[in-house]
Enzyme design. Structure first.
Site, mmCIF file in Angstrom:
data_model
loop_
_atom_site.group_PDB
_atom_site.id
_atom_site.type_symbol
_atom_site.label_atom_id
_atom_site.label_comp_id
_atom_site.label_asym_id
_atom_site.label_seq_id
_atom_site.Cartn_x
_atom_site.Cartn_y
_atom_site.Cartn_z
ATOM 1 N N GLY A 1 12.599 2.665 -2.320
ATOM 2 C CA GLY A 1 11.399 2.067 -1.748
ATOM 3 C C GLY A 1 11.319 0.592 -2.088
ATOM 4 N N VAL B 1 15.200 7.952 2.537
ATOM 5 C CA VAL B 1 15.434 8.977 1.510
ATOM 6 C C VAL B 1 14.938 10.308 2.062
ATOM 7 C CG1 VAL B 1 14.860 9.700 -0.854
ATOM 8 C CG2 VAL B 1 15.051 7.257 -0.300
ATOM 9 N N ALA C 1 -1.848 -2.187 -5.738
ATOM 10 C CA ALA C 1 -0.694 -3.097 -5.727
ATOM 11 C C ALA C 1 -0.616 -3.835 -7.062
ATOM 12 C CB ALA C 1 -0.846 -4.088 -4.583
ATOM 13 N N GLN C 2 -1.783 -4.211 -7.559
ATOM 14 C CA GLN C 2 -1.856 -4.935 -8.837
ATOM 15 C C GLN C 2 -1.105 -4.157 -9.927
ATOM 16 O OE1 GLN C 2 -5.397 -6.714 -11.713
ATOM 17 N NE2 GLN C 2 -5.970 -5.337 -10.110
ATOM 18 N N GLU D 1 -12.512 -2.833 4.195
ATOM 19 C CA GLU D 1 -11.758 -4.030 4.611
ATOM 20 C C GLU D 1 -11.402 -3.953 6.093
ATOM 21 O OE1 GLU D 1 -8.458 -4.628 1.794
ATOM 22 O OE2 GLU D 1 -9.734 -6.151 0.878
ATOM 23 N N LYS E 1 13.538 2.175 3.977
ATOM 24 C CA LYS E 1 13.570 2.588 5.389
ATOM 25 C C LYS E 1 13.825 1.435 6.344
ATOM 26 C CE LYS E 1 10.227 6.245 5.927
ATOM 27 N NZ LYS E 1 8.843 6.562 6.222
ATOM 28 N N GLY F 1 8.501 -1.287 -1.584
ATOM 29 C CA GLY F 1 7.096 -1.706 -1.597
ATOM 30 C C GLY F 1 6.902 -2.645 -2.782
HETATM 31 P P1 FAD Z 1 4.131 0.955 -0.940
HETATM 32 O O1 FAD Z 1 3.544 -0.395 -0.880
HETATM 33 O O2 FAD Z 1 3.496 2.061 -0.171
HETATM 34 O O3 FAD Z 1 5.669 0.871 -0.527
HETATM 35 C C1 FAD Z 1 6.499 1.994 -0.409
HETATM 36 C C2 FAD Z 1 7.785 1.571 0.252
HETATM 37 O O4 FAD Z 1 8.664 2.697 0.311
HETATM 38 C C3 FAD Z 1 7.614 1.077 1.688
HETATM 39 O O5 FAD Z 1 8.350 -0.093 1.871
HETATM 40 C C4 FAD Z 1 8.175 2.214 2.536
HETATM 41 O O6 FAD Z 1 8.755 1.772 3.749
HETATM 42 C C5 FAD Z 1 9.237 2.790 1.598
HETATM 43 N N1 FAD Z 1 9.507 4.204 1.866
HETATM 44 C C6 FAD Z 1 8.597 5.211 1.958
HETATM 45 N N2 FAD Z 1 9.217 6.379 2.183
HETATM 46 C C7 FAD Z 1 10.536 6.108 2.238
HETATM 47 C C8 FAD Z 1 11.690 6.912 2.422
HETATM 48 N N3 FAD Z 1 11.608 8.236 2.605
HETATM 49 N N4 FAD Z 1 12.904 6.313 2.421
HETATM 50 C C9 FAD Z 1 13.019 4.975 2.232
HETATM 51 N N5 FAD Z 1 11.961 4.173 2.033
HETATM 52 C C10 FAD Z 1 10.746 4.728 2.041
HETATM 53 N N6 FAD Z 1 -4.174 -2.757 -3.822
HETATM 54 C C11 FAD Z 1 -4.545 -3.855 -4.528
HETATM 55 O O7 FAD Z 1 -4.231 -3.950 -5.729
HETATM 56 N N7 FAD Z 1 -5.228 -4.877 -3.947
HETATM 57 C C12 FAD Z 1 -5.575 -4.866 -2.635
HETATM 58 O O8 FAD Z 1 -6.201 -5.816 -2.144
HETATM 59 C C13 FAD Z 1 -5.206 -3.733 -1.865
HETATM 60 N N8 FAD Z 1 -5.487 -3.702 -0.543
HETATM 61 C C14 FAD Z 1 -5.057 -2.630 0.213
HETATM 62 C C15 FAD Z 1 -5.329 -2.658 1.586
HETATM 63 C C16 FAD Z 1 -4.914 -1.599 2.376
HETATM 64 C C17 FAD Z 1 -5.179 -1.634 3.855
HETATM 65 C C18 FAD Z 1 -4.237 -0.486 1.782
HETATM 66 C C19 FAD Z 1 -3.784 0.673 2.645
HETATM 67 C C20 FAD Z 1 -3.973 -0.456 0.420
HETATM 68 C C21 FAD Z 1 -4.378 -1.537 -0.376
HETATM 69 N N9 FAD Z 1 -4.114 -1.570 -1.757
HETATM 70 C C22 FAD Z 1 -4.494 -2.671 -2.508
HETATM 71 C C23 FAD Z 1 -3.340 -0.494 -2.400
HETATM 72 C C24 FAD Z 1 -1.857 -0.909 -2.434
HETATM 73 O O9 FAD Z 1 -1.447 -1.335 -1.166
HETATM 74 C C25 FAD Z 1 -0.943 0.209 -2.921
HETATM 75 O O10 FAD Z 1 -1.386 0.628 -4.183
HETATM 76 C C26 FAD Z 1 0.499 -0.325 -3.015
HETATM 77 O O11 FAD Z 1 0.983 -0.588 -1.722
HETATM 78 C C27 FAD Z 1 1.416 0.655 -3.725
HETATM 79 O O12 FAD Z 1 2.680 0.057 -3.839
HETATM 80 P P2 FAD Z 1 4.008 0.938 -3.880
HETATM 81 O O13 FAD Z 1 5.116 0.016 -4.228
HETATM 82 O O14 FAD Z 1 3.793 2.139 -4.724
HETATM 83 O O15 FAD Z 1 4.200 1.508 -2.423
HETATM 84 P P1 NAD Z 2 -10.223 5.804 -1.670
HETATM 85 O O1 NAD Z 2 -9.812 7.143 -2.130
HETATM 86 O O2 NAD Z 2 -10.497 4.757 -2.671
HETATM 87 O O3 NAD Z 2 -11.522 5.932 -0.741
HETATM 88 C C1 NAD Z 2 -11.640 6.950 0.211
HETATM 89 C C2 NAD Z 2 -13.099 7.132 0.613
HETATM 90 O O4 NAD Z 2 -13.158 8.152 1.606
HETATM 91 C C3 NAD Z 2 -13.977 7.591 -0.553
HETATM 92 O O5 NAD Z 2 -15.114 6.761 -0.601
HETATM 93 C C4 NAD Z 2 -14.307 9.044 -0.205
HETATM 94 O O6 NAD Z 2 -15.603 9.429 -0.647
HETATM 95 C C5 NAD Z 2 -14.237 9.030 1.315
HETATM 96 N N1 NAD Z 2 -13.940 10.347 1.904
HETATM 97 C C6 NAD Z 2 -13.052 11.272 1.470
HETATM 98 N N2 NAD Z 2 -13.079 12.370 2.270
HETATM 99 C C7 NAD Z 2 -13.991 12.115 3.246
HETATM 100 C C8 NAD Z 2 -14.457 12.855 4.368
HETATM 101 N N3 NAD Z 2 -13.995 14.069 4.671
HETATM 102 N N4 NAD Z 2 -15.409 12.299 5.163
HETATM 103 C C9 NAD Z 2 -15.879 11.050 4.902
HETATM 104 N N5 NAD Z 2 -15.473 10.311 3.846
HETATM 105 C C10 NAD Z 2 -14.535 10.832 3.031
HETATM 106 O O7 NAD Z 2 -9.075 5.345 -0.645
HETATM 107 P P2 NAD Z 2 -8.696 3.888 -0.104
HETATM 108 O O8 NAD Z 2 -9.909 3.115 0.253
HETATM 109 O O9 NAD Z 2 -7.664 4.104 0.927
HETATM 110 O O10 NAD Z 2 -8.040 3.192 -1.371
HETATM 111 C C11 NAD Z 2 -6.794 3.687 -1.911
HETATM 112 C C12 NAD Z 2 -6.393 2.853 -3.106
HETATM 113 O O11 NAD Z 2 -6.060 1.535 -2.680
HETATM 114 C C13 NAD Z 2 -7.512 2.712 -4.130
HETATM 115 O O12 NAD Z 2 -6.961 2.721 -5.410
HETATM 116 C C14 NAD Z 2 -8.086 1.348 -3.838
HETATM 117 O O13 NAD Z 2 -8.650 0.738 -4.988
HETATM 118 C C15 NAD Z 2 -6.868 0.588 -3.352
HETATM 119 N N6 NAD Z 2 -7.295 -0.474 -2.428
HETATM 120 C C16 NAD Z 2 -7.705 -1.639 -2.996
HETATM 121 C C17 NAD Z 2 -8.157 -2.654 -2.180
HETATM 122 C C18 NAD Z 2 -8.600 -3.948 -2.813
HETATM 123 O O14 NAD Z 2 -8.494 -4.088 -4.035
HETATM 124 N N7 NAD Z 2 -9.067 -4.916 -2.043
HETATM 125 C C19 NAD Z 2 -8.173 -2.482 -0.785
HETATM 126 C C20 NAD Z 2 -7.765 -1.267 -0.246
HETATM 127 C C21 NAD Z 2 -7.327 -0.256 -1.084
#
Ligand code: FAD
Ligand code: NAD
Length: 406
Positions: free
Chosen positions: A10, A81, A317-318, A170, A38, A12
């Site tokens: 991965g 994978v 991500a942090q 967001e 991937k 990520g």
């Molecule tokens: P990922 O970022 O999910 O990366 C996984 C990687 O593995 C990808 O490149 C994928 O293509 C690859 N992969 C997956 N399956 C396979 C496979 N079978 N074979 C090969 N490669 C594969 N966190 C924060 O701290 N701050 C934020 O502001 C924040 N904002 C977010 C906003 C959104 C919209 C979302 C959805 C999440 C946010 N998060 C934030 C949470 C954060 O994005 C995740 O915690 C973070 O991406 C996790 O990193 P990772 O390296 O575990 O995996």
């Molecule tokens: P989350 O699990 O934090 O939030 C999911 C929300 O969906 C919860 O409030 C929950 O009560 C609600 N929910 C669950 N089942 C439901 C249902 N059946 N009907 C209606 N509501 C329902 O998930 P997320 O927002 O995707 O965040 C995932 C991770 O990524 C968290 O750790 C978050 O902190 C992180 N993240 C961080 C940021 C940032 O720091 N800016 C941004 C995005 C995500």
């Protein structure tokens, strides 16, 4: 003696940062480092909601792996994978297999759908460039289609977002910016379009600072977002969403449901036989699961307990980035023959969430609350800092968010 094989799964935040750090700390003859992903690109998952809404092009979010990896030190394999075989020290790929001495699993998250009827089949999720691009196209198609049908269908203009966690909040923030543009483009009155955020808990952003939650809701409502709070999603079909609120069943006609209501670790790790909790593997403070000295888990697949709160750290991500730095340092120690590994201690700097391109909320440095422009600027600083760590100044200049006034 042959060089040890380090395989990283991965690219990520966790995977690519481990590779980038290892290419700095190890010499070319210390180990064979292989990164498997991937796609040919790394994407910043934290920007995907912008790509999904159409407020930022996905090419800004993705970074070619060859732009940050030194291919004379890290072998990049673009493949998927399919299986991890820890007992055989092997990883199976769609197009081959790899043997390892040390494995780093950074395969990230999947949406958790909790068995809700019709969700998998009918809802969209924000978890990759492909899925975000599909949401953008789908919303735009529905706007384009609306004025081409004799019978005007409201379901085309009702966008429902499941979950008011950070992802849901967001995303609706971006939609609130994007929808007026789409209305102009497709000659649709703004008041015809509904952006509805459905949250099961008694509040949006459960557990976050109440004053900031109120600020966020006011900001979003002022831009036309409707909230259904205390409303549990029960079912999704092709053209409606069903939820339950105050023991009443209600329906919203819609063919756009974006599910942002929870994540779990990649199901491949459970399939590999590791003990897992919602797809996340409990690891010790050296980020290795019990009984597997040759496997490190980083990012959303890892479950690390916060001893103070007795709850797991959230998947962010942090934390993924910090775990990657730690893992690269510990692998370097092992390769050099040291057996003392440093424990992982997260250094949490706070949380900042955007509410569209011109508003945000956050808590940083323990208890400093940020609203509005200062939070928006802080979010951009965090994003640019990551790019700086990953690819230095050239990457910041190429992909960074450098306009602090928009
Ligand atoms: P990922 O970022 O999910 O990366 C996984 C990687 O593995 C990808 O490149 C994928 O293509 C690859 N992969 C997956 N399956 C396979 C496979 N079978 N074979 C090969 N490669 C594969 N966190 C924060 O701290 N701050 C934020 O502001 C924040 N904002 C977010 C906003 C959104 C919209 C979302 C959805 C999440 C946010 N998060 C934030 C949470 C954060 O994005 C995740 O915690 C973070 O991406 C996790 O990193 P990772 O390296 O575990 O995996
Ligand atoms: P989350 O699990 O934090 O939030 C999911 C929300 O969906 C919860 O409030 C929950 O009560 C609600 N929910 C669950 N089942 C439901 C249902 N059946 N009907 C209606 N509501 C329902 O998930 P997320 O927002 O995707 O965040 C995932 C991770 O990524 C968290 O750790 C978050 O902190 C992180 N993240 C961080 C940021 C940032 O720091 N800016 C941004 C995005 C995500």
């Amino acid at each position: 003696m042959r060089n040890p094989n380090i395989v990283i799964l991965g690219a990520g935040y966790g995977g690519i940062m481990t590779a980038v750090k290892l290419q700095k700390s190890l010499g070319a003859n210390d180990a064979n480092v292989t990164l498997v992903n991937k796609h040919s690109y790394h994407y910043q998952t934290t920007w995907l909601h912008e790509n999904a809404a159409g407020t930022l092009h996905h090419d800004r979010t993705r970074i070619q792996i060859s732009d940050v990896i030194n291919t004379s030190k890290v072998n990049f394999v673009q493949d998927t994978v399919t299986d991890i075989k820890p007992e055989d020290k092997k990883v199976l790929l769609e197009n081959g297999e790899l043997s390892y001495d040390y494995l780093v699993i950074g395969l990230g998250f999947e949406s958790a759908t909790f068995g809700i009827s019709g969700l998998k089949e009918n809802a969209f999720t924000i978890n990759s460039i492909n899925s975000a691009r599909l949401i953008r196209q789908h919303i735009e198609y529905n706007f384009a289609k609306y004025n081409n049908e004799a019978e005007k269908k409201q379901e085309r203009l009702n966008i429902v977002v499941g979950g008011a966690g950070f992802t849901g909040i967001e995303f609706v923030g971006e939609l609130a910016n994007r929808v007026p543009e789409l209305c102009k483009e497709y000659d649709i009155p703004r008041e015809k379009v509904r952006i509805i955020n459905v949250e099961a808990a008694p509040t949006a952003l459960p557990g976050f600072d109440p004053e900031l939650v109120e600020y966020a809701m006011n900001s979003l409502e002022a831009r036309g977002v409707e909230f259904k709070i205390g409303a549990m999603i029960k079912e999704v079909t092709e053209n409606k969403l069903v939820f339950e609120k105050d023991e009443q069943r209600e329906e919203i006609e819609t063919n756009t449901v974006v599910w942002a209501a929870g994540v779990r670790g990649n199901s491949l790790v459970e399939k590999a036989g590791f003990e897992a909790n919602r797809g996340r593997i409990p690891v010790g403070d050296d980020l290795r699961p019990e009984g597997y000295d040759d496997v490190f888990i980083v990012g959303d697949c890892a479950l690390v307990m916060n001893e103070e709160t007795e709850r797991p750290y959230p998947p962010t991500a942090q934390i993924a980035i910090q775990q990657a730095e730690q893992t690269a340092a510990n692998l370097t120690r092992l390769i050099r023959g040291e057996d003392h590994l440093e424990p992982f201690e997260p250094d949490l700097k706070g949380t900042v969430a955007s509410l569209g391109h011109n508003d945000a909320i956050g808590v940083v440095f323990d208890d400093k609350k940020l609203f509005g422009w200062s939070a928006t600027a802080m979010k951009k600083i965090i994003d640019n800092r990551y790019l700086l760590k990953l690819g230095g100044v050239p990457l910041v200049l190429k992909k960074g968010k450098l306009n602090f006034f928009h």
